[in-house]
Structures are given as C-alpha cells and as structure tokens.
Design a protein around this motif. Structure first.
Motif, PDB file in Angstrom:
ATOM      1  N   ARG A 193      -1.542   9.391 -53.051  1.00 54.00           N
ATOM      2  CA  ARG A 193      -2.075  10.284 -54.093  1.00 54.00           C
ATOM      3  C   ARG A 193      -1.002  10.643 -55.105  1.00 54.00           C
TER       4      ARG A 193
ATOM      5  N   GLU B  98      -1.005   9.655 -58.999  1.00 52.80           N
ATOM      6  CA  GLU B  98      -1.150  10.737 -59.980  1.00 52.80           C
ATOM      7  C   GLU B  98       0.029  10.812 -60.936  1.00 52.80           C
TER       8      GLU B  98
ATOM      9  N   ARG C 117      -5.435   1.529 -55.951  1.00 54.99           N
ATOM     10  CA  ARG C 117      -6.010   2.759 -56.497  1.00 54.99           C
ATOM     11  C   ARG C 117      -5.949   2.766 -58.021  1.00 54.99           C
TER      12      ARG C 117
ATOM     13  N   ALA D 126      -8.884   0.634 -58.879  1.00 57.88           N
ATOM     14  CA  ALA D 126     -10.202   1.139 -58.501  1.00 57.88           C
ATOM     15  C   ALA D 126     -10.553   2.476 -59.141  1.00 57.88           C
ATOM     16  N   ASP D 127      -9.542   3.317 -59.387  1.00 61.97           N
ATOM     17  CA  ASP D 127      -9.826   4.710 -59.733  1.00 61.97           C
ATOM     18  C   ASP D 127      -9.277   5.157 -61.072  1.00 61.97           C
ATOM     19  N   THR D 128      -8.717   4.239 -61.876  1.00 62.21           N
ATOM     20  CA  THR D 128      -8.229   4.608 -63.205  1.00 62.21           C
ATOM     21  C   THR D 128      -8.756   3.618 -64.231  1.00 62.21           C
ATOM     22  N   ASP D 129      -8.494   3.935 -65.496  1.00 65.26           N
ATOM     23  CA  ASP D 129      -8.884   3.016 -66.569  1.00 65.26           C
ATOM     24  C   ASP D 129      -7.665   2.430 -67.273  1.00 65.26           C
TER      25      ASP D 129
ATOM     26  N   SER E  55     -11.987   7.156 -49.102  1.00 70.50           N
ATOM     27  CA  SER E  55     -11.466   6.997 -50.469  1.00 70.50           C
ATOM     28  C   SER E  55     -10.363   5.947 -50.539  1.00 70.50           C
TER      29      SER E  55
ATOM     30  N   PHE F 105     -10.485   0.001 -49.784  1.00 66.65           N
ATOM     31  CA  PHE F 105     -10.627  -0.718 -51.050  1.00 66.65           C
ATOM     32  C   PHE F 105     -11.536  -1.933 -50.939  1.00 66.65           C
TER      33      PHE F 105
ATOM     34  N   LYS G 138     -14.530  -0.699 -52.429  1.00 64.74           N
ATOM     35  CA  LYS G 138     -14.433  -0.565 -53.886  1.00 64.74           C
ATOM     36  C   LYS G 138     -14.254  -1.913 -54.576  1.00 64.74           C
TER      37      LYS G 138
ATOM     38  N   THR H 294     -15.751  -2.594 -58.136  1.00 67.67           N
ATOM     39  CA  THR H 294     -15.004  -1.965 -59.229  1.00 67.67           C
ATOM     40  C   THR H 294     -13.721  -2.735 -59.522  1.00 67.67           C
TER      41      THR H 294
ATOM     42  N   ARG I 152     -12.191  -5.092 -62.968  1.00 69.02           N
ATOM     43  CA  ARG I 152     -11.012  -4.629 -63.696  1.00 69.02           C
ATOM     44  C   ARG I 152     -10.010  -5.733 -63.975  1.00 69.02           C
TER      45      ARG I 152
END
Length: 265
Positions: free
Chosen positions: A94, A98, A132, A135-138, A176, A179, A182, A185, A189
């Motif tokens: 995390r 982040e 991550r 899968a979880d950002t742009d 979460s 993967f 996920k 997704t 990407r």
C-alpha cells in the motif's frame, strides 16, 4: 556504461541507471523483492537491463535499503512476526503504491525522462506493487513485467508457518491483492511478461500460470530454469555480481521491454 545515480524522489530512495545515449528517454520503474536482492541498489545490479534505450529507475521498498531502521531488516522482520499480512505485506504494498505518483513526478523533474507511458517491473512483493499500479491506477504504462511475483497475497501468506487467522478485514485485504481476479483490468492497461523461476515456490508458480491464462494474448510466461525465488545471494542489500539465472531473467526483460518500446514509439 554510465554509472548509477542515487537519490530520493518525494522521499523514496532510488537507484537510476541511465541509457547509453544522452537526451530524453523512456522510463522503466521497478520495485524490488523482500528476499535478495532486497534494496533498490541490489535490484539494479541483479537486473540492470543495460541494453535498453531507457532510464531504469529502481525504487526502494518501505523499510528496506536506505529506509531500514537502525541499518538492519530487524524492524521489518518484527512486523512479519506480529502479523504477516496486516502489519507487513499489505502496508508495504500500500505504501509503495501510494507514494508512487509523487515519486514519479519527482523523477520526471530530476532526470531527462520523456513524458510518455512508462514501463513497470516488480520482483516478489515488488511485483504486487507493479500489478497494483496496473490494476488500480490510471498511470499510463506501455508494458509491465513481474518476476517470481506475489500475484495472490494468500499464496505468500501461506509460505509462513502456521494457519493465518483471517477475519473480515484481512479477507478484504487479501481479495484486494489477488491480481488474477483483476486480470481483465490489467489486460486492458498494458501487455505483461510474467517471469517464473522453475524452482520458485510451487504456489507462486501456479499463480504465475493462472495469471497468464487469465490475461490471454496480452501476456507471456517466461520460465527460467534453475531459478529459485531469490535473484541474488544473501544478504542481498548491497550490489553484487549478477548470478547466471538472474542474467537469463535480465535478458528476457530486456527483450520484452525493447519490443514494446519500439511499439510505443
């Protein structure tokens, strides 16, 4: 070959390897393992990808390398003993994810990298960070790769002694960090190379195969004969000579990113 550049990016230590040619170049960002090599400098030595016409910026994971507490990994090991998932694995992933957007902005301000999509690479738990990001950002990514990666965090937890006492919160966290779930997704990407040592933990090898199958044509599996989980010898904190299996991984990553750099340009 140009010398490594060390520094910090928004508080994150890094080891950067410049391309042979001067001038702006694409960027590939990596996150290292908690096994050897367990620092950004050691990971850069294990997987330098020297033949790529791109900057390779190896970021330090939390509580590793320059961020070790009192110069050792003892504090991190204590967190693993306290609660391997909720005190160690999850917080590390995390935090690394982040802190990445600000670190990326700082890298672009410090180094002559272009402003196009980046490449991402992670080893072991660093692989979960790279996944991550996908899968979880742009954040725009032209290609990704993982090596002996933590693809399903439950598989990593199972490597530690005893039955882990999952509860509602830790079940949610584990979900979460699955993967394979996920994959749709991630496939949308960027293309992904999944490198798997043929002597890696069986569960991690099975997860690697499952991820490639779930991703379909957007992914490739690269098995490496003779490679166990680590990429370097212990203690794995300082740069060390590249081991033969790591050299094979390095060649595979170089070919993969070179191919997709050509497509991106």
């Amino acid at each position: 070959m140009n010398s490594p550049i060390t520094g910090t990016a928004a508080g994150v230590p890094f080891t950067a390897l410049p391309p042979a040619e001067d001038g702006p170049a694409p960027l590939i960002v990596t996150w290292h393992m908690l096994d050897a090599p367990r620092s950004d400098a050691a990971f850069a030595a294990a997987l330098p990808m020297n033949d790529l016409p791109a900057w390779r910026v190896h970021l330090g994971m939390p509580m590793c390398g320059a961020r070790m507490v009192d110069g050792s990994m003892d504090a991190g090991l204590e967190l693993i003993r306290e609660d391997v998932l909720m005190s160690a694995l999850h917080p590390f992933v995390r935090q690394a994810a982040e802190e990445f957007p600000a670190a990326l902005e700082s890298i672009r301000a410090q180094l002559p990298v272009d402003d196009g999509p980046i490449g991402v690479l992670g080893g072991s738990l660093g692989g979960a960070v790279a996944l991550r990001i996908l899968a979880d950002t742009d954040v725009p990514v032209f290609a990704g790769a993982v090596v002996n990666a933590a693809i399903r965090i439950r598989s990593v937890v199972d490597l530690f002694p005893g039955d882990y006492p999952y509860d509602a919160e830790s079940e949610k966290v584990a979900d979460s960090l699955d993967f394979v779930a996920k994959a749709d997704t991630i496939a949308g990407r960027a293309p992904l190379l999944v490198v798997s040592g043929e002597l890696d933990h069986p569960a991690l090898r099975a997860d690697a195969s499952d991820l490639v199958n779930a991703l379909g044509k957007r992914s490739e599996l690269l098995p490496i004969p003779g490679l166990a989980h680590p990429l370097a010898d212990e203690p794995g904190i300082e740069p060390a000579p590249q081991l033969p299996p790591a050299s094979e991984v390095d060649a595979g990553l170089t070919a993969w990113f070179r191919r997709h750099l050509a497509k991106a340009s």
